[in-house]
Design an enzyme around this catalytic site. Structure first.
Site, PDB file in Angstrom:
ATOM      1  N   LYS A  32       0.815  -1.222   0.000  1.00  0.00           N
ATOM      2  CA  LYS A  32       0.000   0.000   0.000  1.00  0.00           C
ATOM      3  C   LYS A  32       0.847   1.268   0.000  1.00  0.00           C
ATOM      4  CE  LYS A  32      -1.197   1.439   3.870  1.00  0.00           C
ATOM      5  NZ  LYS A  32      -1.719   1.731   5.212  1.00  0.00           N
ATOM      6  N   THR A  33       1.854   1.331   0.882  1.00  0.00           N
ATOM      7  CA  THR A  33       2.670   2.544   0.995  1.00  0.00           C
ATOM      8  C   THR A  33       3.404   2.820  -0.312  1.00  0.00           C
ATOM      9  OG1 THR A  33       2.971   2.093   3.343  1.00  0.00           O
ATOM     10  CG2 THR A  33       4.462   3.683   2.361  1.00  0.00           C
ATOM     11  N   ASP A 224      -5.043   7.987   3.779  1.00  0.00           N
ATOM     12  CA  ASP A 224      -4.540   6.646   4.101  1.00  0.00           C
ATOM     13  C   ASP A 224      -5.303   6.105   5.318  1.00  0.00           C
ATOM     14  OD1 ASP A 224      -3.015   4.373   4.099  1.00  0.00           O
ATOM     15  OD2 ASP A 224      -1.217   5.311   4.925  1.00  0.00           O
ATOM     16  N   GLU A 225      -5.335   4.789   5.476  1.00  0.00           N
ATOM     17  CA  GLU A 225      -6.014   4.138   6.614  1.00  0.00           C
ATOM     18  C   GLU A 225      -7.438   4.677   6.773  1.00  0.00           C
ATOM     19  OE1 GLU A 225      -4.621   1.674   7.788  1.00  0.00           O
ATOM     20  OE2 GLU A 225      -2.458   1.917   7.940  1.00  0.00           O
ATOM     21  N   GLN A 255      -9.096  -4.352   8.670  1.00  0.00           N
ATOM     22  CA  GLN A 255      -8.168  -3.873   9.695  1.00  0.00           C
ATOM     23  C   GLN A 255      -8.741  -2.664  10.447  1.00  0.00           C
ATOM     24  OE1 GLN A 255      -3.855  -4.080   8.696  1.00  0.00           O
ATOM     25  NE2 GLN A 255      -4.552  -4.517   6.617  1.00  0.00           N
ATOM     26  N   ARG A 607       0.573  -9.589  11.072  1.00  0.00           N
ATOM     27  CA  ARG A 607       1.860  -8.925  11.359  1.00  0.00           C
ATOM     28  C   ARG A 607       3.019  -9.873  11.086  1.00  0.00           C
ATOM     29  NH1 ARG A 607       0.454  -4.966  10.015  1.00  0.00           N
ATOM     30  NH2 ARG A 607      -1.476  -6.059   9.561  1.00  0.00           N
TER      31      ARG A 607
END
Length: 749
Positions: A32-33, A224-225, A255, A607
């Site tokens: 994503k980043t 973002d998020e 998430q 994670r």
């Protein structure tokens, strides 16, 4: 530079779709980043967009800075001209410019959580309310929730439903506290974190010309998020993007784990309703984890009903199966985890930093810490007391804040008699009362001290104000470091700490020196154009927890699952997988709550890059009592194909029952125990014709059958919001309260 060539087709589509509303559903570990970074570079480099016209909103300054650095590598220094940062930092910047429209000075103070709690504590005391009923944290949480829903104190006091909620909670004065809290903040020329967003909404609502200005400035808005946004954040971005409609939101509904902070998952689930011509791109390839971890995570989240459907996959190796370990107690669980880390570290030549231990609540860290210490394994807890919350740091920061904003009540109370200068609590109380009664700033009272006080305190206050004035004059011509050094010396703080020769005193002195080092680092940083004390204070006020953890030593990381989002580790232990702990007993009142807990479990598992361990204990000390524990329902939901029961786990007693059949990767066919450990009751075998009934018409007096608890009599049926609950007396298990949306009941008669 051809930076598009290394993208997969979906990533490339997300980068190249630049005009109109776009939603990027980015699964865990899907790059994503990288996509966000390249998208901004593409807008500037390929589409010719002025970087000043791009607004990119994140949830940590760390994330924003990393993205800026990546973009800079791609296209050069132009990247620095994008508006990129957290919601709070970006809109604090705008409010500094527009503060006058809202009646604030541009140098308003930003209160952190501790400042806010201190102010609330004072108000509760002044109003002679019970501080056990009106705990500062409870009051602040209630006020914060209201602000995130854009409920002002006026609307709060005038809403009969809110008032009845407060009365039912035995806190009828909550609205009055909200009102006084806001009035005192305003008088102190201060805003708390929630005000930064609340007041931005007010600015855009009441001043259309200001909204128009920023709509024209930001032709492209990226968030973002997005699954973590609350109503306040969502409305700001929606207003800003209303003219050009070039809004790009990136997130993963799977998430969304911050409902307790006001995050609303409906923002992402219903985004298409706001933008009918929305283009959606799904990033479904996971680059982070092994196949076994990805498949396990998919099997978890598949149980949620409220979600955007996607198929997360990976081209990575299968990797090791997920290890499930059971311990006799929480202390044994700690030893099991520490021993496994020690063995794997030596066997595979790993570093401590390759390991993370994730838990549902901070209190679980004790047993883990003890076990790691005994094995001489270095560790770090994320979420402990941050550097900027230490007493000596807060003291010096309060001095610096008061120099910038002499109306700051909380800063004044902290420094006026530190180091001691003969201004006692009684004098401070008189000053505060005078300020309230005459409706004037504190600075006006203390600069005219003789009109309100008498005796030695007047002289001391005159000396104090003279000192503050001299600092303020220096601030006009010196940078943040020079002013802070002057304040630390001339206030007497450094001398006070230096003269304390205890170990604690030495540590405090070194911490203050470290703060001065941090300010020097800020001033020397080429990216910080504004070197003033005010600019530094804003930077610090807006630090998030993630930004404060800069220590990258070789240590095992311990943290809550909430704190772990966005991070990755080679080896991950998710501990404490027991009913009432995870899922939390406070999160089982509705399907929405339970689904959020399941998303939290999904975040924990994703994670892990190479190995994932899940542990639970048969007994655990909680609230001072030793409790028998039942394995978490989430373990039952795992696809057993990918699970291996570790040799360290005794499968003969309690916990899960594992049949002797083994699959390719370990045991399969996990069964949840019929009853909790320690309860001696006959296990119920459901009737041959057992089939759950429709419980919409369930009523008191009916006889029912439950597959686990057997036959029982319905004593009471009640509705709480959208949830219906039944209190049932079971023949062999006593009284149980069941949520009817989950309970499987057969109505017998």
């Amino acid at each position: 530079m051809d930076y598009l060539s290394n993208l997969n087709p979906q990533q490339r589509e997300a980068v190249e779709y630049t005009d109109g509303p776009l939603m990027i559903i980015a699964g865990a570990g899907s790059g994503k980043t990288r996509v966000l970074t390249i998208r901004i570079a593409y807008l500037i480099h390929q589409k010719g967009v002025d970087p000043f016209q791009i607004l990119s909103l994140t949830f940590t300054n760390k994330a924003a800075n990393e993205m800026k650095q990546r973009i800079e590598k791609l296209i050069g220094l132009e990247a620095r001209n994008t508006w990129m940062g957290t919601f709070h930092s970006v809109f604090a910047k705008i409010l500094r410019v527009e503060a006058g429209r809202l009646g604030y000075p541009s140098n308003f103070t930003i209160y952190d959580t501790e400042d806010s709690k201190s102010l609330i504590r004072s108000i509760v005391k002044e109003k002679k309310l019970d501080d056990k009923v009106y705990k500062p944290s409870t009051v602040l949480s209630r006020i914060s929730g209201a602000k995130n829903r854009l409920v002002s104190w006026e609307a709060y006091l005038n809403d009969p439903y809110i008032r009845s909620d407060d009365e039912a909670a035995m806190k009828p004065k909550m609205g009055e506290l909200y009102k006084t809290y806001q009035e005192r903040l305003f008088k102190s020329s201060a805003m708390d974190f929630d005000d930064l967003l609340f007041n931005t909404n007010v600015l855009f609502r009441d001043h259309p010309d200001a909204l128009y200005k920023y709509q024209q400035r930001f032709r492209y808005v990226m968030v973002d998020e997005f699954q973590d946004t609350n109503l306040s954040q969502y409305l700001i971005t929606k207003k800003l993007a209303a003219v050009h409609q070039n809004i790009c939101v990136v997130g993963d509904d799977a998430q969304s784990i911050y409902a307790f902070r006001g995050a609303d998952i409906q923002n992402i689930l219903n985004f298409e309703k706001d933008y009918p011509d929305l283009h959606t791109v799904k990033l479904e390839q996971n680059y982070r984890s092994t196949k076994n971890i990805v498949h396990t995570a998919n099997s978890i989240i598949a149980k949620n009903k409220a979600q955007l459907k996607k198929n997360i996959w990976t081209a990575n190796d299968h990797g090791a199966p997920i290890e499930l370990m059971k311990a006799a107690s929480d202390n044994e669980e700690g030893r099991l985890v520490a021993t496994t880390i020690f063995e794997e570290k030596n066997k595979l030549q790993l570093r401590n930093s390759d390991f993370a231990i994730l838990y549902r609540t901070n209190s679980q860290s004790r047993a883990l810490e003890e076990a790691l210490r005994k094995m001489n394994i270095n560790y770090r807890i994320i979420g402990g007391l941050s550097f900027y919350q230490r007493r000596e740091i807060k003291d010096l920061m309060a001095y610096l804040r008061f120099v910038v904003n002499p109306s700051d009540e909380e800063a004044f109370k902290r420094i006026v008699n530190y180091p001691k200068r003969g201004i006692g609590d009684t004098s401070v109380e008189k000053i505060l009362i005078a300020a309230y009664e005459h409706d004037i700033p504190i600075w006006e009272v203390i600069t005219n001290a003789s009109s309100f006080l008498s005796g030695r305190a007047v002289t001391s206050l005159e000396d104090f104000t003279t000192m503050v004035r001299s600092f303020a004059m220096e601030m006009q011509r010196k940078d943040a470091y020079e002013v802070a050094s002057l304040v630390a010396k001339q206030s007497g703080i450094l001398r006070e700490l230096y003269e304390d020769k205890t170990i604690e005193g030495l540590n405090r002195y070194e911490n203050v020196q470290e703060l001065l080092n941090a300010i020097k680092e800020y001033v020397d940083g080429p990216e910080n154009e504004n070197k003033s004390l005010g600019a530094f204070l804003q930077e610090i006020a807006l630090l998030t927890d993630e930004d404060q953890n800069k220590n990258n030593d070789d240590v095992v990381t311990l943290m809550t699952i909430h704190a772990s989002k966005g991070l990755e580790f080679k080896f991950v232990f998710v501990v404490g997988l027991e009913e009432d702990l995870f899922p939390s007993q406070m999160m089982m009142q509705s399907r929405e709550d339970l689904e959020e807990e399941r998303r939290l479990f999904y975040v924990a598992t994703t994670r892990a890059m190479e190995r994932l361990y899940l542990t639970h204990a048969m007994t655990r000390y909680r609230y001072g009592r030793l409790l028998n524990c039942e394995p978490s329902r989430f373990l039952e939901e795992l696809d057993p194909t990918y699970i291996k029961v570790t040799k360290k786990m005794d499968t003969s007693v309690g916990g899960f029952q594992f049949p002797g059949r083994e699959g390719k990767n370990g045991f399969v066919g996990l069964k949840r125990p019929a009853i909790r450990e320690g309860i001696t009751a006959k296990v119920h075998t459901p009737s041959p014709d057992f089939k759950p009934s429709n419980t919409n018409n369930l009523a008191e007096g009916m006889k029912v059958e439950h597959p686990k608890f057997g036959f029982g009599l319905v004593m009471k049926v009640e509705t709480e919001g959208a949830n219906r609950k039944a209190s049932i007396h079971f023949d062999n298990f006593g009284d149980k309260t069941l949520l009817l949306s989950f309970a499987k009941l057969r109505i017998v008669e």
